[in-house]
Design a protein around this motif. Structure first.
Motif, PDB file in Angstrom:
ATOM      1  N   GLN A   1       0.675  -1.120   0.055  1.00  0.00           N
ATOM      2  CA  GLN A   1       0.061   0.089   0.148  1.00  0.00           C
ATOM      3  C   GLN A   1       0.854   1.254  -0.088  1.00  0.00           C
ATOM      4  O   GLN A   1       0.441   2.373  -0.616  1.00  0.00           O
ATOM      5  N   GLU A   2       2.099   1.219   0.793  1.00  0.00           N
ATOM      6  CA  GLU A   2       3.021   2.266   0.598  1.00  0.00           C
ATOM      7  C   GLU A   2       3.468   2.778  -0.745  1.00  0.00           C
ATOM      8  O   GLU A   2       3.459   3.797  -1.037  1.00  0.00           O
TER       9      GLU A   2
ATOM     10  N   SER B   1       0.312   4.106  -2.583  1.00  0.00           N
ATOM     11  CA  SER B   1       0.372   5.611  -2.365  1.00  0.00           C
ATOM     12  C   SER B   1       1.557   6.340  -2.902  1.00  0.00           C
ATOM     13  O   SER B   1       1.250   7.443  -3.204  1.00  0.00           O
TER      14      SER B   1
ATOM     15  N   SER C   1       0.829   7.220  -6.487  1.00  0.00           N
ATOM     16  CA  SER C   1      -0.344   8.293  -6.198  1.00  0.00           C
ATOM     17  C   SER C   1       0.188   9.583  -6.057  1.00  0.00           C
ATOM     18  O   SER C   1      -0.185  10.734  -6.594  1.00  0.00           O
ATOM     19  N   ASP C   2       1.052   9.839  -5.032  1.00  0.00           N
ATOM     20  CA  ASP C   2       1.389  11.226  -4.412  1.00  0.00           C
ATOM     21  C   ASP C   2       2.454  11.534  -5.653  1.00  0.00           C
ATOM     22  O   ASP C   2       2.549  13.076  -5.530  1.00  0.00           O
TER      23      ASP C   2
END
Length: 494
Positions: free
Chosen positions: A128-129, A132, A135-136
């Motif tokens: 998930q990191e 993310s 995405s970031d």
């Protein structure tokens, strides 16, 4: 108007200049592994509170960290493979024969193997990191990962040599490329995820030891970069995407013909119309990674040397004014106080000084430049104010010992006369001079701490061969040097 964090730049501190690649490593250039942590421990134990590096971007073939494939991406060569092995995502390199070429291993191949290990073994939280992170960072990571994948596909050619539909970023071609190259793109994104993960862990460790990380932002970006390919309107290019003018500096101390860097110039009118959003994004990326930042070639914010692209040297250029005040004001509005240092070396005018002082930015003082024939030389310590950063020399200078040994007896005598005929020898005489000055921040290259000569300098400006390769080893550092360094830090309350 201020754009800096006074709590960082107004305190007396000492720092060391050492690029990550210069850390000890038996298997190649230094990386973010255990020796980076050992170096933080060395700084902490000596009372040194700042570690300055060169830019951390992805270099081209010449290895220069000032000409990179992206203004945001980190150099995968700095990734610690040992840390990937510790995570269990990468097996011992010897197990990957397909990654081996004679006696060396292809790091890109090994990181691709680590991505497979990550997919199979990483926890749900780690996966998930990664999602993310992608995405970031999508605003630059999507373009960068596709750019690198295409560049690999086209044998590392510059983007202006690619087929027109990729060069011009035709939507259908870009969409198809993302689909066909998806697996390669994922590895490139993983590479950046690992780079940022390792760097932020190192930063957290350094900060826990009261060591601040000091980064460097080249004012210009490389033409052969994801930034120019994906943001052509930001730069001065013709309709076909070619440069009509390139960046550099006129003849100066370093070169009789000036320096023709070859970078594209900014389209400042477009940047102003868009609220300098490209620069805001760039600065935001660097502020995430560093506690203090330096703008290399700050004078380019006031006016930059534009050279016709067909000229072989920098002689026949002209100064073209830039909207530095508007840019710095926009950065301040968007990002608040920025601990920013201006590299104000070279041909500096009253207008450049006015821009720097309007935003209360510290400038740079180089002691190797100080000992001319006039006592009004701005690099002499008695002419400093507190709001500056003093260096014995930088990555572009000879080592202090090499510089001093190259001087004639008259010049050496003048230096000793100014410094009071101290019993200390070079380079520690100059290190002590830097630390004793009123400058809030004093930075010393690691070569000077190790008392090394010209053969150990990092870069010779205007040359392309043999630079950026210097590394030290711990056996070069003596107890006496550590004692002298620590004593100077304490004596001059840094």
């Amino acid at each position: 108007m201020e754009i800096k964090d006074d709590t960082l730049l107004a305190q007396r501190r000492a720092g060391v200049l050492l690029h990550i690649t210069s850390l000890p490593n038996e298997d190649g250039p230094g990386d973010m592994g255990k020796e980076a942590y050992n170096f933080v421990d060395f700084l902490h134990n000596a009372g040194i509170k700042v570690w300055q590096t060169l830019p951390l971007g992805v270099p081209h073939g010449d290895g220069s960290p000032y000409q990179c494939l992206s203004a945001h991406a980190g150099n995968p060569a700095l990734i610690s493979l040992d840390q990937l092995k510790e995570k269990g995502w990468l097996q011992e390199a010897e197990q990957y024969d397909e990654c081996r070429s004679e006696d060396t291993y292809n790091r890109d191949c090994l990181i691709a193997k680590a991505y497979t290990g990550f997919e199979n073994l990483a926890s749900l939280e780690e996966k998930q990191e990664f999602l993310s992170f992608c995405s970031d960072k999508a605003s630059w990571l999507d373009d960068y990962s596709l750019f690198v994948a295409l560049r690999t596909e086209f044998s590392q050619q510059c983007w202006n040599q690619w087929p027109d539909h990729f060069k011009e970023r035709k939507p259908a071609a870009i969409k198809e490329a993302r689909k066909i190259l998806a697996s390669i793109i994922e590895v490139i994104q993983f590479e950046q995820f690992i780079f940022y993960r390792q760097w932020m862990a190192l930063k957290e460790y350094a900060n826990s030891k009261s060591v601040l990380l000091f980064g460097d932002i080249p004012i210009f970006v490389s033409y052969d970069s994801a930034d120019v390919w994906a943001n052509r309107k930001v730069f001065k290019l013709d309709k076909s995407g070619e440069m009509e003018v390139v960046a550099g500096v006129p003849p100066d101390y370093f070169s009789a013909t000036g320096q023709r860097w070859g970078n594209p110039h900014y389209n400042w009118k477009y940047l102003q119309r868009t609220g300098f959003s490209w620069w805001n994004d760039r600065m935001r990326s660097q502020l995430e990674m560093f506690d203090i930042l330096r703008i290399d070639h700050f004078r380019g914010f006031e006016a930059a040397w534009e050279i016709p692209a067909n000229e072989d040297t920098a002689i026949n250029g002209q100064w073209v004014v830039a909207p530095g005040k508007a840019l710095l004001a926009a950065l301040e509005k968007e990002l608040g106080n920025i601990p920013l240092i201006a590299e104000d070396l070279g041909i500096i005018t009253e207008e450049v000084n006015a821009l720097r002082t309007a935003f209360n930015l510290p400038g740079m003082k180089i002691l190797q430049f100080a000992f001319g024939d006039t006592d009004s030389n701005p690099y002499l310590p008695h002419n400093y104010d507190q709001n500056c950063v003093v260096y014995t020399g930088t990555h572009d200078n000879d080592t202090t010992l090499g510089w001093f040994n190259s001087l004639n007896d008259h010049d050496k005598q003048r230096i000793y006369q100014y410094l009071g005929f101290s019993q200390a020898s070079m380079p520690y005489l100059l290190i002590g001079t830097a630390f004793s000055s009123v400058a809030n921040l004093a930075i010393v290259p690691m070569q000077d701490i190790l008392e090394l000569g010209s053969e150990d300098r990092m870069n010779i400006p205007g040359t392309v061969e043999g630079n950026w390769k210097w590394q030290f080893s711990w056996d070069q550092l003596t107890d006496g040097q550590v004692s002298k360094l620590t004593g100077l830090v304490k004596m001059f309350t840094r």
